[in-house]
Design a protein around this motif. Structure first.
Motif, PDB file in Angstrom:
ATOM      1  N   ILE A  37      -6.921  -4.493   1.167  1.00  0.00           N
ATOM      2  CA  ILE A  37      -5.635  -4.370   1.177  1.00  0.00           C
ATOM      3  C   ILE A  37      -4.611  -5.551   0.847  1.00  0.00           C
ATOM      4  CG2 ILE A  37      -3.618  -3.678   2.901  1.00  0.00           C
ATOM      5  CD1 ILE A  37      -5.637  -1.416   2.105  1.00  0.00           C
ATOM      6  N   ALA A  38      -4.951  -6.647   1.013  1.00  0.00           N
ATOM      7  CA  ALA A  38      -4.417  -7.555   0.554  1.00  0.00           C
ATOM      8  C   ALA A  38      -4.309  -7.836  -0.744  1.00  0.00           C
ATOM      9  CB  ALA A  38      -4.971  -9.280   1.084  1.00  0.00           C
ATOM     10  N   SER A  39      -5.504  -7.275  -1.644  1.00  0.00           N
ATOM     11  CA  SER A  39      -5.240  -7.349  -3.157  1.00  0.00           C
ATOM     12  C   SER A  39      -4.253  -6.401  -3.598  1.00  0.00           C
ATOM     13  CB  SER A  39      -6.848  -6.672  -3.544  1.00  0.00           C
ATOM     14  OG  SER A  39      -6.880  -5.484  -2.915  1.00  0.00           O
ATOM     15  N   LYS A  40      -3.732  -5.556  -2.723  1.00  0.00           N
ATOM     16  CA  LYS A  40      -2.556  -4.553  -3.135  1.00  0.00           C
ATOM     17  C   LYS A  40      -1.445  -5.423  -3.302  1.00  0.00           C
ATOM     18  CE  LYS A  40      -5.059  -0.879  -3.067  1.00  0.00           C
ATOM     19  NZ  LYS A  40      -5.480  -0.096  -4.430  1.00  0.00           N
ATOM     20  N   ILE A  41      -1.132  -6.531  -2.913  1.00  0.00           N
ATOM     21  CA  ILE A  41       0.063  -7.419  -3.131  1.00  0.00           C
ATOM     22  C   ILE A  41       0.489  -7.231  -4.697  1.00  0.00           C
ATOM     23  CG2 ILE A  41       1.045  -9.748  -3.152  1.00  0.00           C
ATOM     24  CD1 ILE A  41      -0.540 -10.149  -0.595  1.00  0.00           C
ATOM     25  N   GLY A  42       1.858  -6.807  -4.728  1.00  0.00           N
ATOM     26  CA  GLY A  42       2.339  -6.669  -6.196  1.00  0.00           C
ATOM     27  C   GLY A  42       2.210  -5.207  -6.619  1.00  0.00           C
ATOM     28  N   GLU A  43       1.216  -4.405  -6.233  1.00  0.00           N
ATOM     29  CA  GLU A  43       1.439  -3.202  -6.397  1.00  0.00           C
ATOM     30  C   GLU A  43       2.355  -2.258  -6.061  1.00  0.00           C
ATOM     31  OE1 GLU A  43      -2.486  -1.115  -6.667  1.00  0.00           O
ATOM     32  OE2 GLU A  43      -3.717  -3.123  -6.931  1.00  0.00           O
ATOM     33  N   GLY A  99       3.378   1.689  -4.831  1.00  0.00           N
ATOM     34  CA  GLY A  99       2.750   2.667  -4.343  1.00  0.00           C
ATOM     35  C   GLY A  99       3.958   3.621  -3.717  1.00  0.00           C
ATOM     36  N   VAL A 100       3.588   4.909  -3.138  1.00  0.00           N
ATOM     37  CA  VAL A 100       4.718   5.783  -2.434  1.00  0.00           C
ATOM     38  C   VAL A 100       4.543   6.068  -1.162  1.00  0.00           C
ATOM     39  CG1 VAL A 100       5.624   8.060  -2.826  1.00  0.00           C
ATOM     40  CG2 VAL A 100       4.665   6.999  -4.821  1.00  0.00           C
ATOM     41  N   VAL A 101       5.634   5.959  -0.578  1.00  0.00           N
ATOM     42  CA  VAL A 101       5.578   6.021   0.930  1.00  0.00           C
ATOM     43  C   VAL A 101       5.243   7.453   1.388  1.00  0.00           C
ATOM     44  CG1 VAL A 101       7.144   6.100   3.149  1.00  0.00           C
ATOM     45  CG2 VAL A 101       7.391   4.105   1.389  1.00  0.00           C
ATOM     46  N   LYS A 102       4.410   7.643   2.116  1.00  0.00           N
ATOM     47  CA  LYS A 102       3.790   8.843   2.412  1.00  0.00           C
ATOM     48  C   LYS A 102       4.432   9.367   3.697  1.00  0.00           C
ATOM     49  CE  LYS A 102       2.141  10.457  -1.053  1.00  0.00           C
ATOM     50  NZ  LYS A 102       2.805  11.597  -2.293  1.00  0.00           N
ATOM     51  N   GLU A 103       4.300   8.423   4.403  1.00  0.00           N
ATOM     52  CA  GLU A 103       4.774   8.656   6.115  1.00  0.00           C
ATOM     53  C   GLU A 103       5.091   7.474   6.849  1.00  0.00           C
ATOM     54  OE1 GLU A 103       1.671   9.848   9.977  1.00  0.00           O
ATOM     55  OE2 GLU A 103       1.086  10.216   7.855  1.00  0.00           O
ATOM     56  N   ASP A 136      -4.451   4.589  -7.114  1.00  0.00           N
ATOM     57  CA  ASP A 136      -5.929   4.774  -6.986  1.00  0.00           C
ATOM     58  C   ASP A 136      -6.221   5.949  -5.937  1.00  0.00           C
ATOM     59  OD1 ASP A 136      -5.792   3.310  -5.043  1.00  0.00           O
ATOM     60  OD2 ASP A 136      -7.066   1.545  -5.509  1.00  0.00           O
ATOM     61  N   SER A 137      -5.595   6.481  -5.133  1.00  0.00           N
ATOM     62  CA  SER A 137      -5.510   7.304  -4.064  1.00  0.00           C
ATOM     63  C   SER A 137      -5.976   6.600  -2.609  1.00  0.00           C
ATOM     64  CB  SER A 137      -6.694   8.349  -4.280  1.00  0.00           C
ATOM     65  OG  SER A 137      -6.211   9.086  -5.449  1.00  0.00           O
ATOM     66  N   THR A 138      -5.833   5.445  -2.783  1.00  0.00           N
ATOM     67  CA  THR A 138      -6.024   4.531  -1.410  1.00  0.00           C
ATOM     68  C   THR A 138      -4.777   4.738  -0.691  1.00  0.00           C
ATOM     69  OG1 THR A 138      -5.605   2.553  -2.283  1.00  0.00           O
ATOM     70  CG2 THR A 138      -8.025   3.357  -2.343  1.00  0.00           C
TER      71      THR A 138
END
Length: 63
Positions: free
Chosen positions: A20-26, A28-32, A49-51
């Motif tokens: 999850i830390a690798s997602k910094i800067g990416e 995404g869309v708030v789903k909930e 990437d669907s995560t």
């Protein structure tokens, strides 16, 4: 933050989640929205990437 909003991961406080830390800067869309421990709001974010993972509001910013 609102469901459907695009957000960028600004930071990640939990040092144990390297994936999850690798997602910094990416982006995404708030789903909930989700009530987290201590009465703080958290947000489930889905990435291209669907995560999915949850973040506190101060870990996210509008994209």
């Amino acid at each position: 933050m609102q469901v459907g909003q695009k957000v960028r991961v600004r930071s990640f406080k939990d040092g144990s989640g390297k994936a999850i830390a690798s997602k910094i800067g990416e982006i995404g869309v708030v789903k909930e929205e989700k009530m987290m421990d201590g009465g703080k709001w958290g947000y489930i974010v889905k990435f291209s990437d669907s995560t999915k993972s949850w973040f506190f509001a101060d870990e996210l910013e509008s994209a």
